[in-house]
Design a protein around this motif. Structure first.
Motif, PDB file in Angstrom:
ATOM      1  N   ALA A   1      18.716  10.267  23.119  1.00 32.37           N
ATOM      2  CA  ALA A   1      19.173  11.288  24.071  1.00 32.37           C
ATOM      3  C   ALA A   1      19.605  12.540  23.312  1.00 32.37           C
ATOM      4  CB  ALA A   1      20.311  10.750  24.927  1.00 32.37           C
ATOM      5  N   ARG A   2      20.277  12.368  22.189  1.00 32.81           N
ATOM      6  CA  ARG A   2      20.681  13.523  21.361  1.00 32.81           C
ATOM      7  C   ARG A   2      19.448  14.257  20.826  1.00 32.81           C
ATOM      8  NH1 ARG A   2      24.987  10.151  20.024  1.00 32.81           N
ATOM      9  NH2 ARG A   2      23.972   9.264  18.192  1.00 32.81           N
ATOM     10  N   ARG A   3      18.448  13.507  20.395  1.00 35.90           N
ATOM     11  CA  ARG A   3      17.221  14.142  19.890  1.00 35.90           C
ATOM     12  C   ARG A   3      16.508  14.943  20.986  1.00 35.90           C
ATOM     13  NH1 ARG A   3      14.422   9.403  16.373  1.00 35.90           N
ATOM     14  NH2 ARG A   3      16.179   9.022  14.994  1.00 35.90           N
ATOM     15  N   PHE A   4      16.472  14.378  22.191  1.00 32.90           N
ATOM     16  CA  PHE A   4      15.859  15.086  23.321  1.00 32.90           C
ATOM     17  C   PHE A   4      16.617  16.389  23.590  1.00 32.90           C
ATOM     18  CE2 PHE A   4      15.454  15.626  28.020  1.00 32.90           C
ATOM     19  CZ  PHE A   4      14.093  15.885  28.070  1.00 32.90           C
ATOM     20  N   TYR A   5      17.932  16.314  23.591  1.00 30.48           N
ATOM     21  CA  TYR A   5      18.765  17.499  23.803  1.00 30.48           C
ATOM     22  C   TYR A   5      18.505  18.540  22.705  1.00 30.48           C
ATOM     23  CZ  TYR A   5      22.936  20.317  24.625  1.00 30.48           C
ATOM     24  OH  TYR A   5      23.793  21.354  24.881  1.00 30.48           O
ATOM     25  N   GLU A   6      18.369  18.090  21.467  1.00 33.71           N
ATOM     26  CA  GLU A   6      18.098  18.995  20.348  1.00 33.71           C
ATOM     27  C   GLU A   6      16.718  19.649  20.473  1.00 33.71           C
ATOM     28  OE1 GLU A   6      18.732  16.465  16.962  1.00 33.71           O
ATOM     29  OE2 GLU A   6      20.912  16.476  17.264  1.00 33.71           O
ATOM     30  N   LYS A   7      15.742  18.921  21.002  1.00 28.43           N
ATOM     31  CA  LYS A   7      14.416  19.513  21.236  1.00 28.43           C
ATOM     32  C   LYS A   7      14.519  20.657  22.234  1.00 28.43           C
ATOM     33  CE  LYS A   7      11.511  17.199  18.683  1.00 28.43           C
ATOM     34  NZ  LYS A   7      10.675  17.852  17.687  1.00 28.43           N
ATOM     35  N   ILE A   8      15.305  20.454  23.277  1.00 24.75           N
ATOM     36  CA  ILE A   8      15.500  21.519  24.268  1.00 24.75           C
ATOM     37  C   ILE A   8      16.191  22.708  23.610  1.00 24.75           C
ATOM     38  CG2 ILE A   8      16.695  22.131  26.412  1.00 24.75           C
ATOM     39  CD1 ILE A   8      16.177  19.171  27.288  1.00 24.75           C
ATOM     40  N   ALA A   9      17.190  22.439  22.764  1.00 29.18           N
ATOM     41  CA  ALA A   9      17.902  23.522  22.065  1.00 29.18           C
ATOM     42  C   ALA A   9      16.947  24.328  21.184  1.00 29.18           C
ATOM     43  CB  ALA A   9      19.041  22.943  21.230  1.00 29.18           C
ATOM     44  N   TRP A  10      15.965  23.659  20.570  1.00 29.06           N
ATOM     45  CA  TRP A  10      14.996  24.317  19.693  1.00 29.06           C
ATOM     46  C   TRP A  10      14.157  25.349  20.438  1.00 29.06           C
ATOM     47  CZ3 TRP A  10       9.689  23.823  20.474  1.00 29.06           C
ATOM     48  CH2 TRP A  10       8.873  24.370  19.476  1.00 29.06           C
ATOM     49  N   ALA A  11      13.849  25.087  21.687  1.00 30.35           N
ATOM     50  CA  ALA A  11      12.878  25.887  22.437  1.00 30.35           C
ATOM     51  C   ALA A  11      13.466  27.192  22.962  1.00 30.35           C
ATOM     52  CB  ALA A  11      12.335  25.076  23.605  1.00 30.35           C
ATOM     53  N   ASP A  12      12.582  28.168  23.117  1.00 33.49           N
ATOM     54  CA  ASP A  12      12.935  29.405  23.813  1.00 33.49           C
ATOM     55  C   ASP A  12      12.653  29.285  25.302  1.00 33.49           C
ATOM     56  OD1 ASP A  12      13.652  30.916  21.458  1.00 33.49           O
ATOM     57  OD2 ASP A  12      11.510  31.020  20.997  1.00 33.49           O
ATOM     58  N   ALA A  13      11.735  28.396  25.658  1.00 34.22           N
ATOM     59  CA  ALA A  13      11.358  28.214  27.061  1.00 34.22           C
ATOM     60  C   ALA A  13      10.817  26.805  27.254  1.00 34.22           C
ATOM     61  CB  ALA A  13      10.312  29.238  27.482  1.00 34.22           C
ATOM     62  N   LEU A  14      10.841  26.363  28.518  1.00 31.91           N
ATOM     63  CA  LEU A  14      10.424  25.012  28.872  1.00 31.91           C
ATOM     64  C   LEU A  14       9.304  25.040  29.897  1.00 31.91           C
ATOM     65  CD1 LEU A  14      14.027  23.593  29.485  1.00 31.91           C
ATOM     66  CD2 LEU A  14      12.690  23.439  27.371  1.00 31.91           C
ATOM     67  N   ILE A  15       8.407  24.074  29.788  1.00 34.27           N
ATOM     68  CA  ILE A  15       7.408  23.811  30.819  1.00 34.27           C
ATOM     69  C   ILE A  15       7.533  22.331  31.132  1.00 34.27           C
ATOM     70  CG2 ILE A  15       4.959  23.714  31.401  1.00 34.27           C
ATOM     71  CD1 ILE A  15       4.565  26.049  29.391  1.00 34.27           C
ATOM     72  N   ILE A  16       7.934  22.023  32.361  1.00 38.76           N
ATOM     73  CA  ILE A  16       8.141  20.636  32.769  1.00 38.76           C
ATOM     74  C   ILE A  16       7.291  20.372  34.003  1.00 38.76           C
ATOM     75  CG2 ILE A  16       9.809  18.870  33.424  1.00 38.76           C
ATOM     76  CD1 ILE A  16      12.007  20.707  32.231  1.00 38.76           C
ATOM     77  N   SER A  17       6.506  19.295  33.942  1.00 38.76           N
ATOM     78  CA  SER A  17       5.692  18.899  35.085  1.00 38.76           C
ATOM     79  C   SER A  17       6.205  17.557  35.605  1.00 38.76           C
ATOM     80  CB  SER A  17       4.216  18.811  34.699  1.00 38.76           C
ATOM     81  OG  SER A  17       3.418  18.687  35.854  1.00 38.76           O
ATOM     82  N   PHE A  18       6.621  17.548  36.861  1.00 42.41           N
ATOM     83  CA  PHE A  18       7.303  16.408  37.460  1.00 42.41           C
ATOM     84  C   PHE A  18       6.340  15.506  38.218  1.00 42.41           C
ATOM     85  CE2 PHE A  18      10.477  19.651  36.887  1.00 42.41           C
ATOM     86  CZ  PHE A  18      11.573  18.943  36.410  1.00 42.41           C
ATOM     87  N   ALA A  19       6.276  14.260  37.793  1.00 39.64           N
ATOM     88  CA  ALA A  19       5.567  13.245  38.567  1.00 39.64           C
ATOM     89  C   ALA A  19       6.499  12.782  39.689  1.00 39.64           C
ATOM     90  CB  ALA A  19       5.196  12.068  37.678  1.00 39.64           C
ATOM     91  N   GLU A  20       5.915  12.311  40.760  1.00 32.66           N
ATOM     92  CA  GLU A  20       6.710  11.879  41.912  1.00 32.66           C
ATOM     93  C   GLU A  20       6.479  10.394  42.165  1.00 32.66           C
ATOM     94  OE1 GLU A  20       7.250  14.578  45.418  1.00 32.66           O
ATOM     95  OE2 GLU A  20       6.055  13.011  46.391  1.00 32.66           O
ATOM     96  N   HIS A  21       7.559   9.636  42.160  1.00 30.68           N
ATOM     97  CA  HIS A  21       7.517   8.219  42.526  1.00 30.68           C
ATOM     98  C   HIS A  21       8.344   8.030  43.778  1.00 30.68           C
ATOM     99  CE1 HIS A  21       6.482   6.546  38.252  1.00 30.68           C
ATOM    100  NE2 HIS A  21       5.593   7.406  38.698  1.00 30.68           N
ATOM    101  N   ASN A  22       7.695   7.639  44.848  1.00 31.24           N
ATOM    102  CA  ASN A  22       8.379   7.414  46.123  1.00 31.24           C
ATOM    103  C   ASN A  22       9.237   8.606  46.533  1.00 31.24           C
ATOM    104  OD1 ASN A  22       7.298   4.794  46.431  1.00 31.24           O
ATOM    105  ND2 ASN A  22       8.808   4.026  44.970  1.00 31.24           N
ATOM    106  N   GLY A  23       8.700   9.808  46.343  1.00 26.57           N
ATOM    107  CA  GLY A  23       9.360  11.027  46.796  1.00 26.57           C
ATOM    108  C   GLY A  23      10.425  11.568  45.867  1.00 26.57           C
ATOM    109  N   SER A  24      10.583  10.980  44.675  1.00 32.14           N
ATOM    110  CA  SER A  24      11.645  11.419  43.774  1.00 32.14           C
ATOM    111  C   SER A  24      11.171  11.387  42.321  1.00 32.14           C
ATOM    112  CB  SER A  24      12.867  10.513  43.958  1.00 32.14           C
ATOM    113  OG  SER A  24      13.987  11.050  43.276  1.00 32.14           O
ATOM    114  N   TYR A  25      12.132  11.595  41.403  1.00 30.06           N
ATOM    115  CA  TYR A  25      11.830  11.552  39.974  1.00 30.06           C
ATOM    116  C   TYR A  25      11.374  10.163  39.556  1.00 30.06           C
ATOM    117  CZ  TYR A  25      14.735  15.776  39.899  1.00 30.06           C
ATOM    118  OH  TYR A  25      15.249  17.019  40.129  1.00 30.06           O
ATOM    119  N   THR A  26      10.613  10.100  38.477  1.00 30.45           N
ATOM    120  CA  THR A  26      10.269   8.808  37.897  1.00 30.45           C
ATOM    121  C   THR A  26      11.530   8.208  37.282  1.00 30.45           C
ATOM    122  OG1 THR A  26       9.729   9.683  35.707  1.00 30.45           O
ATOM    123  CG2 THR A  26       7.930   9.606  37.347  1.00 30.45           C
ATOM    124  N   ALA A  27      11.597   6.890  37.248  1.00 32.45           N
ATOM    125  CA  ALA A  27      12.763   6.214  36.680  1.00 32.45           C
ATOM    126  C   ALA A  27      12.928   6.558  35.201  1.00 32.45           C
ATOM    127  CB  ALA A  27      12.646   4.708  36.875  1.00 32.45           C
TER     128      ALA A  27
END
Length: 191
Positions: free
Chosen positions: A59-85
């Motif tokens: 989780a810390r590494r994921f947070y650090e990856k976000i900190a590294w970036a200037d911008a984000l591109i996130i594509s959301f899959a939908e499971h039963n109308g919501s976020y994936t588990a």
């Protein structure tokens, strides 16, 4: 310019990952990193587990990856109308590090599905919650009927309307990033 892109999906054949990768590839002038959230698989979040193990390193590494970036591109899959588990779990753990998970980064939010809905429900939820979690959504695009609009073999969008919507989103994010660079430049104060 550094762009971090990923799909909020754990599928090894994720169409959302394909969409995120395609969109990120439009920033040829940027350093682009495409994450696979499978590389950040951690136990299911619970307060009891958090007390027992603390914050997982992934989780810390994921947070650090976000900190590294200037911008984000996130594509959301939908499971039963919501976020994936898988995504929701990673997000929940990361939000315990900092509620502003996305650290005031400008972002393009995407979603796609094989059907007519284009995962629009989860995209709508993600866009609505973005300000609470530190994301500045510059543009959002839902792509219905993915397989009719995208050629997986070439990695290219084949539908002109979809290409136009994605090009517009990329243009808006690029403009936002260029504006930030100009504002941070010491020469920007010179008349």
């Amino acid at each position: 310019m550094k762009i971090l892109a990923f799909a909020a999906s754990s599928s090894s054949r994720s169409i959302n990952q394909q969409l995120a990768r395609y969109t990120a590839s439009q920033f040829q002038e940027a350093k682009v990193e495409v994450l696979d959230i499978n590389d950040y698989e951690i136990p299911l979040f619970s307060e009891d587990r958090e007390k027992e193990m603390g914050q997982p390193e992934l989780a810390r590494r994921f947070y650090e990856k976000i900190a590294w970036a200037d911008a984000l591109i996130i594509s959301f899959a939908e499971h039963n109308g919501s976020y994936t588990a898988a995504y929701k779990n990673l997000f929940d753990w990361t939000s315990r590090i900092d509620r502003k998970v996305f650290q005031s980064k400008p972002a393009i939010y995407l979603s796609t599905s094989p059907g007519a809905g284009g995962a629009a429900n989860v995209l709508s939820a993600a866009v609505a919650s973005a300000p609470h979690f530190g994301a500045d959504v510059i543009a959002s695009v839902s792509v219905p009927r993915f397989y009719e609009r995208f050629d997986a073999a070439s990695g290219q969008v084949t539908d002109p309307g979809t290409r136009e919507a994605l090009d517009h989103a990329v243009h808006e994010l690029r403009r936002e990033l260029e504006g930030k660079v100009r504002a941070a430049s010491p020469l920007s104060d010179v008349a």
